[in-house]
Write a protein that holds these residues in place. Sequence first.
Motif, mmCIF file in Angstrom:
data_model
loop_
_atom_site.group_PDB
_atom_site.id
_atom_site.type_symbol
_atom_site.label_atom_id
_atom_site.label_comp_id
_atom_site.label_asym_id
_atom_site.label_seq_id
_atom_site.Cartn_x
_atom_site.Cartn_y
_atom_site.Cartn_z
ATOM 1 N N UNK A 20 -11.446 6.165 9.133
ATOM 2 C CA UNK A 20 -10.403 5.200 8.762
ATOM 3 C C UNK A 20 -9.037 5.797 9.057
ATOM 4 N N UNK A 21 -8.262 5.131 9.873
ATOM 5 C CA UNK A 21 -6.918 5.589 10.175
ATOM 6 C C UNK A 21 -5.927 5.036 9.147
ATOM 7 N N UNK A 22 -6.049 3.750 8.833
ATOM 8 C CA UNK A 22 -5.113 3.210 7.843
ATOM 9 C C UNK A 22 -5.673 1.961 7.173
ATOM 10 N N UNK A 23 -5.109 1.653 6.043
ATOM 11 C CA UNK A 23 -5.461 0.424 5.321
ATOM 12 C C UNK A 23 -4.189 -0.146 4.711
ATOM 13 N N UNK A 24 -4.002 -1.439 4.941
ATOM 14 C CA UNK A 24 -2.917 -2.143 4.246
ATOM 15 C C UNK A 24 -3.546 -3.317 3.546
ATOM 16 N N UNK A 25 -3.093 -3.622 2.374
ATOM 17 C CA UNK A 25 -3.601 -4.829 1.738
ATOM 18 C C UNK A 25 -2.463 -5.828 1.654
ATOM 19 N N UNK A 56 -5.279 -4.373 -5.679
ATOM 20 C CA UNK A 56 -5.082 -3.214 -4.808
ATOM 21 C C UNK A 56 -6.102 -3.127 -3.703
ATOM 22 N N UNK A 61 -2.707 3.612 -3.541
ATOM 23 C CA UNK A 61 -2.286 2.273 -3.129
ATOM 24 C C UNK A 61 -1.396 1.720 -4.234
ATOM 25 N N UNK A 74 -9.751 -2.471 -1.724
ATOM 26 C CA UNK A 74 -10.657 -1.338 -1.531
ATOM 27 C C UNK A 74 -11.722 -1.249 -2.641
ATOM 28 N N UNK A 119 -0.991 11.500 10.549
ATOM 29 C CA UNK A 119 -0.488 10.695 9.425
ATOM 30 C C UNK A 119 0.893 11.175 8.955
ATOM 31 N N UNK A 136 -1.736 4.319 3.383
ATOM 32 C CA UNK A 136 -3.069 4.789 2.999
ATOM 33 C C UNK A 136 -3.947 4.896 4.246
ATOM 34 N N UNK A 137 -4.815 5.859 4.400
ATOM 35 C CA UNK A 137 -4.953 7.080 3.599
ATOM 36 C C UNK A 137 -4.000 8.168 4.086
ATOM 37 N N UNK A 183 -7.438 6.611 -4.757
ATOM 38 C CA UNK A 183 -8.769 6.593 -4.142
ATOM 39 C C UNK A 183 -9.160 8.026 -3.817
#
Lengths: 395, 661
Positions: free
Chosen positions: A341-346, A316, B56, A318, B624, B651-652, B66
């Motif tokens: 932080x605007x966004x996170x994709x993994x 996941x 996530x 982070x 968002x 996310x977020x 988170x």
Amino acid sequence: MPLDSDVAILGTGVASLAAANLLISQGISVLLLNPDRDFFLEDSELPLDPLIYGKLSAQKILRNSPENALKFLRPDFPGAIEYWSGTTPMDGYHDPSAPHVRQRGRLWISSANSSVQRPWEALEDFYVEASDADLHPQLFDDWVTIQRFPGCSSHSLHMKGLFVPKLCDVDTVRYRNGLLEFVRERLPEEKFINGVTQLEWMPEGIRFHSDGTLKTAKLRKKMLAFWTPRLTPWILYQAKTAEIKPKLPIGARLWEDWLLNSREAPDPQTIGTFNNMIVWAHSEGAPSKDSPTPLLAILRAGPLIQLEEIHLPKSGGISSDSFKSLSDLCHGFLKWESFSIRSLKTRIIFEWDDEVKWLLSKSEPLIEVIPACDGPLVDVVRVARSACEPILMEA
Amino acid sequence: MQFAVRDGKFDVVIAAGPRVEHWPSVGVRTLSLLCAEMGLSVGQLGGEALTVHGIIPLSGTGGLVIAEDIQGRIHRIHARAAIRITPGLSWPDPFPGWRSQALIPLQTAEYLRQKSQILWERLTVILGTGNRALQFGSTLLENGSGQVLCVESYAQWGAKRFSGWEVEKRHFEMLGGKITEATPLEVIPKAPLLWQLRLQDTQGVRVLEIGRIVSAGPFHNSLGVREYPPGSLLFEFDQTASTLMKKGAEGWLLEEERGRWLAGKIVKALKGHLGPKREELDTLFRTAKRKLKRYFRHQEAPFTPSYQGKWIATADLKKIKTFGGVPQKLHFTQPIASIECFEEIPCHLCETTCPTSAIKTGKIPRKTTVLTETQCTGCGLCLAACPSRSISLIQEQKDQSFSKITLAWSGPKPWKIGEFGMLLNRRGETLSSGRIIDILNPSALNLKKKIKNDLQKDEKVQLLKIQIPSHLLWEARAIKRGRPSESFDEAFVASEDPTAVKQKYIKITLNGEKRTVRDRVFISVALFEIGQSRSTDILLCKDGSCGLCDISVDGLKKLACQTKIHNGMNIRFAPPTHFPVQSTLLCPCLRISQQEVINRLKQGKLRSAEAILSVTQVGGGKCHGQLCMDTFKRVLLDQGLDVSQWIDWRFPWRDWVLAHP
């Protein structure tokens, strides 16, 4: 039978679309199968080559030049690909919905008093090699040049850097969308099938379920399975069923795609590399310094995990390391007091030792597994094309 | 170590999403309790001490939650099943001007009403005619707002007839509210705090000068629990309960049942062997499912009286008089409760409040309301408890000109003994005048502590004993002052209750100009009151989650919804201050129109929300998706995409600021 075809293509990402496009354009009948609901769930194609791991070489850089990218992408793409050469903001942008190749310089930063960054000696060695290959690299240690690093505003940095002027990044979403639209138009609706389940082979062909009904198709040549992370469970299951030892990747690299609100408009002409992070100005279409909401894109290389660990929480992303890296970049190097932080994709991308095709079936029809269908988009298209070459030769 | 991440693990995590109004709500408590009873470890993540930044999804089932605690420590919690609690927003379908500051969502309107009486003097138009819309309209009218018009602009008229709707409608109309079917065409700004709304109805185009539009629709006919991707054990759970059951019984009970149903589903998925508890769980699950279905079944109105002029038709009056909740004999000798709640609704507040058990509503949803006349003491507690004012105390004096009726009343200007008021029928039409002869105080009675507490928590309810002409005893069910109530008499109210409206006014500088505003209110509220609010202020989220209302206060960047005003404050708007007023933008942060989304969808023959998001980036802006996701999903549904269960797991959930440790 309406589904009978020369070739069946199984895949979830751009590689299968590129292969279908290429084969259709050469008059070969294709059956396109996707176990996902559509082609937008696969997220393993990168807009650029991270150029983080392994030895930097002039050959690698040349592979990531805009000319090389266009050479691979343009012939197979059924429409215009815009090219931004980095001079004026709108230069090369004519169609807002066309994919683009953007020429940007690459900047590797090395700190004199840090041990975690790319060793300066390695960069110096690469500088010599790149100079010999006429790549016009620049070595520097002045803050004016380091300020080219996207988001950098500090004046008191003791860093050294290497700059190579002509590399590129590619718009993967529009490229995939363009291919998808074209393949949809050219392929009969019944031969473009999403949501395929229970796929198995039978003499001379395959059978599968779609929309709750059983379908069969005879294959005159073979089936190509483009191995992406989302196709992994199916590949491994089929290999186990057919008692074939699969050729596995070294592991799966976890990539984190961060988008930060930038304090100031980052330089759109440079892609920076800091430790295990690639940093650039995020923009849709023509890059501009006048964006009202400047964003900084960060692609961070996470740990390499084993295939069986994909379902574990570590996949996941982070982790503490993620935040430490971001803090090193934003607080330590860019000298921001805080970052948002605007966004996170993994995403998970396989790493391969040996990109050799292998067969998933011991009898007819032949089911060929094509590895390395994830990663930089240019490489993905190259792999798809090379997978089709034997069929085209035969035809 | 900088930003050390602490790892944790739960079977079930219930996480508070953005704009959750109170934590933990009844559904969260029910869900947690049941899962824990079945042997699962449960984590409730939310509240003031813990901010959840997102979930996530993991490949397979479950996800990583988170969160950040009040000390800035980051927690990464692995959940085998994760539930996001979300209050949802009710946006209308786009029309020109809908993104202007004129239109605010219901949640913002409810918050502003609590914080400010000033904003509701002119005509308020509520888009939507669901239970919450009507409840809000009734509250406005009870508190002295001039006029309220509820506009049904969405699906067919009957679609909103869910549990309790008829009761709310009657209450709203009794207070003078109007309901109409029309489609909003355009909103045009006319002056500060004044807009022009053009509505299209069957008669043609109507032009209204309004003070505010409240968006409270369309009505969602869904279970309120979604799972996406299917089988992933990642859920979204609608928060419909208020802080008190009385403020919306059906929302409260629905959430409770939803909690039971979801607990059953999760336990079944996570626990392989339940042993003897299996049967208990199955029963619980089935019962909850049945009840939920019943709540959402569209109900035909069981009884809506027809009128001849202002008077109920004779046959219908006979029906009312023979209804099981209405007294048959004893009201000729003493005041007896008349429970005129004809509908099958889950509310049972009157039953739980009655100290003598005279009211038996039966199982929920009830079949009928039954009053045992002989046990009713006429204390009036049920009147005060009923949120829809469906109960009155009647005492019919045969062969006399006047009879007595007791009605519950709440508002900013209390009544006094001896005052005259206008009597209204069940549709809010004026019948005659009546005189207040006594005012009962139910909280002064010798009651159970819990009931007393509930009454004291409530707004100031007065029980008005009114002398009315006998022939109006079965017609009159509400009272209002003869003088137009929009002239909210601040001085009078202050003299009655010094704490009610006593406000200090202060001077601030807004974009270089001097302004006078109320002291000790949030900047956003003050901006609304002086007609200087921006379209970016409309969410007024209590947790500051949308981050849209950026403002510069004395040179420092702040959020207007989180910063209280003080004397001498220097406020500057941070650009951009407004979304384009006349636009029909779907995603205002990224300037994406509804038509653009539809065009991309059609061009690419896209079949999933992910596909459209990847080509349009809707919801990827500063808020968002809080401003656009609800409408976006509706646009996709209109285009034939099955996205009713889709959840945006990006996310977020809000911009996440990390300061240098």
